[in-house]
Every structure is written in C-alpha cells, then in structure tokens.
Design an enzyme around this catalytic site. Sequence first.
Site, PDB file in Angstrom:
ATOM      1  CB  CYS A 286      -0.991  -0.007   1.155  1.00 41.91           C
ATOM      2  SG  CYS A 286      -0.272   0.172   2.808  1.00 41.91           S
ATOM      3  CG  HIS A 344      -4.815   1.245   3.697  1.00 41.83           C
ATOM      4  ND1 HIS A 344      -4.081   0.492   2.818  1.00 41.83           N
ATOM      5  CD2 HIS A 344      -5.760   1.881   2.958  1.00 41.83           C
ATOM      6  CE1 HIS A 344      -4.569   0.650   1.604  1.00 41.83           C
ATOM      7  NE2 HIS A 344      -5.580   1.500   1.658  1.00 41.83           N
ATOM      8  CG  ASP A 367      -6.685   3.081  -1.142  1.00 42.58           C
ATOM      9  OD1 ASP A 367      -5.530   2.774  -1.497  1.00 42.58           O
ATOM     10  OD2 ASP A 367      -7.288   2.497  -0.226  1.00 42.58           O
ATOM     11  CG  ASP A 409     -19.194   1.001  15.406  1.00 44.46           C
ATOM     12  OD1 ASP A 409     -18.704   1.708  16.299  1.00 44.46           O
ATOM     13  OD2 ASP A 409     -20.130   1.376  14.671  1.00 44.46           O
TER      14      ASP A 409
END
Length: 701
Positions: A286, A344, A367, A409
């Site tokens: 990444c 990330h 991204d 969450d």
Amino acid sequence: MLKASTFIFTGKGNLRLRLVNFEHKENHISHETQGLSENHLVVRRGKPFKLTLMFGGGTWNPRTARLLLLVRLGNLAQEIPVFFSEECSDLQRWSAAVHPGESRSQSVTVNICSPVLSSVGVYQLVVQIETMQNKQTYAVGTFILLCNPWHQDDPVYMPVKEQIEEYVKSDYGWVYFGSSANVQSRPWLFGQYESGVLEACLTLLQVSPQHQRDSNKDYILRTDPVYLSLVICAMVINSKDDQGILLGKWDNDYSDGVKPTDWTGSADILQQWLSSKFKPVRYGQCWVFASVLCTVMRVLGIPSRVVTVFDAAHDTNANTTIEEYYTTTGEKLGWSRDSIWNFHVWVECWMRRSDLSPGFDGWQVVDPTPQELSRGVYRCGPCPVAAIRERCLLVPYDTPFLYASVDGDVHRVIVDNGHVVGETLDSKAVGRLICTKSVGSSCLSNLTHSYKGLKSKKALITQSLIDSFAETTFCFFSGGTSPDLEVSLTIEGSPVFGKNISFCVKVTNRSSQMRTLRENFSTQLKEYNRNPQHSFWTAHKEISIQPYKDLTLYHTLHYSDYESTLAADSVVNAAVVLQDPRTNESILSAQEFSMSCVPIEMEIAGGDCVEMNKEQTAHVTFTNQLDKVLSGAVLSVEGSGLLQQKQETRACLLQPGEKIENKVSIKATSHGTKLLVATLSHSNNSITVSRSYLRISVKAA
C-alpha cells in the site's frame, strides 16, 4: 520530439522560418517547472509562455506576412491566429500575441496561452507563415502542458504558497507505518526531477484502457483532475495485464522481484516500468502504491500528499462493522473476511469537485491499493474527505467503503466449540490516528479530526449488527461479557526490536464475590493487512481477585522468544482472555503493536548537502545495544544515484556494546534529493535487525 532549446530549418524561398527558440530556461522559471525535463518545454495551462521565431531569406514585415499557429493533441487540433497587440491571454481559448517591441526584422517573440481548462498531455506545435507569394508550414516540435495549481481558475488551484511547495514541488516526504501505539516513519523520494519520470507519467496516460478505447474522448476528458485521478489510480496497479506500473504481493517470497520494504523512491519504479515497455514492476504494497501515485499526481500538477490511516478497516459486506473472532485462549481466528490493517496508506489530492456541491471541494481520497472493485475496476476514489467526515455516503466515489475504513465499529466475539461465550462492541478501535507529513518540516501532522465527526447513535449500529449476524453460520446471543469484570492490556514503553517486551494486564472485579479466573495470554505474528498466524508465544495461569479490587499482572516477552519469528518491521497481535469456569464467562482485551529498531548512525564528511559528481565519504556505524552476541554481522550501505552497488562490512562476532563500521565513498550522479540506506543483519537468522536512512541534498557543481 524536440531535443534541444532550438529547432533549425533549411530551405529556399523568400521569407522562411530558419530557427525556433523555445526559451526553455525562461519559460520553466516562469511556469515553476524547472528540473522536470532537460529535453522538453514544460508549461502550465492558463499561463502564457513564449517562443522566438527567427527568419531567413527575407525581412519579416507584419503588414505583408501573417503568422498562424496550430496545436495538436492526438487527432484534436486548434488553429491560433497570432495578433500583434498588448492583449495577452483568453482563459477560455487558445491565444497568441506579439507584444510591442517583440517584433524585429529577422525575428518575432510569440506569447502563447492555453485555456485554463486545457487537457494535460504532449502537444505538437505547427507554425504557418502566409505571404502574398506562398504559404509555408513547419512542424516545430512538442511541448508538455500540465495543471496549474498557481492559477485561481484551475480546478487544482491551491492558494497557500507553502502548501504548493510541499504538495507539488517537493520531491521528498515521509511515510508513516507501524501501529497507532508506536508510530514509525521512513523517508520516500518522490523523484519528480529524476530522468525519465515525467515521460513515464505521461506515457501512463497514453497506455491506459481509456485512451486505448477512445483516444479523442480521453484527451477531451483530461481537462478534469477528477478524471485524471480515476485513470491514474487504476493504472498504478497492474490488473488483468492492463500495463499498470506495479504488481502487489503480500507473502514473504519476493525472490523474483524487490521486497516492498526495500523500495525508497518512485523514480526507480517508474524508470523500470518505462524501460521494460510497460511490464509491471515486482512488487509493491500500500505505501509503495500510494507513494508512486503521489509522484504521478505531483508531476501532472495536482497537489497531493501521502496519508496513513492507523487501524484501518477493510469492510467487505458494507455494513460499516468489522467482525473479529477469538478463541478462549486469546488466539485470533481468520474466520471473518473483514479485517483491520495496522496501517493503510492512501493519497489525498487537492481539487475542486465541479461535479458536486462546493462543500466537497478540497482534499480527495484516492486509494490505488486493490481491495474491492469500484465500477468494475480495482481503484478507489476520488472521495471528498468532507463526505467521509459528514457521513454523506451517497457522494461519489466509494464513500461507504472509505467511511468504514476510518470510522467503523469493531465487533469482537469469543467462541468456544462453535458457541459464542463473549462479545464486545468497540466504536473507537478503527482509525485511531490519521496523519501525514507536516508542511515544511518532517513532523507528523494529525488529520484525524478532518475525517471523523460525531458517531451515529448506537441504535443504528445495533440494527446493522443484527442484519450482519443473520448472514453468518453462527448463532449469536446477547450477554457474554460480565458487567462486574473488566480487563485491559497495555504495552510498557515503546517496544524496540532486540529488547524484551513487557505487558501489563489490569483486572477489575466490581462484584461482591471473589473471582477465580484462568488467564490465557497469546502473541501472534501478523502481516500489517492480514489476520494473524498461529501463536508463537503463550502464557497461562490461574488468578484470584478479591471483591471490589484491582489486580495487575505482568508478562515479559524475551528476545529469545521471538528472534526467530519476528523482524524489525513485524506487527504483533497480543491478546488476553480471562475465563470464569464457574459462570462460563469470558472477557477479552487485545493490542496490536510494532517495534522500532536500534538506529544506525550515518554521517557525511562536510555535511548532508553535496555537489554533483564530487566524491564524498560517508561514515556508517552500528553499535550492538542488544543483550546478546551477534554472529556473522553484516552492515550494508546502498543508495540509488550515490553508489553503483551495495557496500558491505562484516564482523564474525559483535559483542554487546561493540561497533561495526563501514566507510564508503559516494558520488551523486544527478541533482535533487537522494537517500543513503544502511541495514544490519546477522547469520543467527536472515532477519534485518536495523534499517536507517540519511537524506542527502545534491546541488549542481
């Protein structure tokens, strides 16, 4: 293609074009494009640039001769009549003017201006001279047109000068990695000014699927930075042999390429891709994908920065909740397709979103790491950061996925023989820290507040959980975690590779009864973006805790327990589960952490600013601060553009407190920013113990 600052013509006739001077130096200074190319004129849209036409065979007279320019982009062309006036530019169309005093008997200086919304690309320039006797046409060469963040009408306009310096012109940055509890950083050379990088970035547009399908449509759409980011984001990664730049790989076998952690800059990657005729470079992950994307966007004139999200979620079922499963011994299971990456890395690009309302202008997430398909292609964004913060999930592109990445969450479930024996919901575990390099310094800039607003009410989250549970093969039920029992796990200090690591477990008994519990402690090696492997170290004990009391337990992970398993850049998942055999209750606390390494000292005689093509001496030293002897120690030094090959020094035995030194001669072959990289390994295992970097600024002699 134009190879020099002038283009010379020969021929017979009366008035003819003899020479064209593209005024490289003056134009590049004016357009803030110095260093991007030694061979091509590089200018920015919406700003005039000049070239000088020199004539032969007669005298130039604007009353008897007429000049006409033609610019071509592929099959698209635009005629530009040359006027003799004070007027300079028209922001809506191509214009050309010769100002008073710039017309002479043997030459004229023409000021050319493109529309502020011109397409990015390589243009051909044609000059036509018309007289009463004849018409002569000359193909005089090419020029490159880029976005213009200095122009207030350009969609990439950035009003703050210091930010443009950082996000467009700077060729050096920092990438943050590790964990939110132990943030580490490494430098990255974006390399805009290295040979071949500009050409690679422009070639990337030419070989894209969009250009191959319909070149005219692609050229027309290149006016829009949103479109450019969509195309380039998909092209950073090679998918289905689309001639993308990099191949991704996430295992430990990189023997047929370069290990992602060994890359230090974008230039080597882009140069290799270009010279190989668009074969994907092996390998990236990444931060490599994002850094290369950032380079391409900066080269094209779009302000960009590399951003790290710590504890970034990968939500596969779009319910904005991440499910994690643990055994009663504290071992994390790989049952869920969801995951939380320790970190990330993606890119933010600055642009006006003319396709959206004004509230969504500014930084956009782009991204390039392949995670989920977006409109049939592995890419993500551009998505306004403001849309993520305000949870405007219908705003394009890919907002729900990115929202879950930073603010989802975490539902942790403890299972025993297929049954749930405990569960918790953590609304703070995801996106603990979002950061980038500060403007004008190497300090960390915290962006978390830009992404995270107030969370929605738990009632909405509960319904989301119920919906997601119905799709699983497990039978979930309420309860599980006792309101009278609490456990927390913390790591003492900042873990250093090669040192012992201390953990603290705090247990609180809020009930009126003494509790007898079984503690299960587990540590697992984890790839930064994957579920953990099997446990490499565990601890178990029986404990008793009095009513309304706290109990603190300590564990030590010795270097000898992990030296054959972990590396300096490893990520560890540590978890503790407390079981009450009487009530069959289980509670869990987990932490993921990375380690820093013992530094290698590097120093250049005369300082870190060196002259090009002048030899300098670098002193590199590693002191063994570990508590054990390192046998077969190897201190390696390398640096692209500084050393032709890796330099190594060896020591049979390196006792605690002893030093190993390497004195190397370096010579910079090009200007700009360079990195000297030093690593220390030893024969006890093949793992790198330490890696350090030294930034070197190279100036022309």
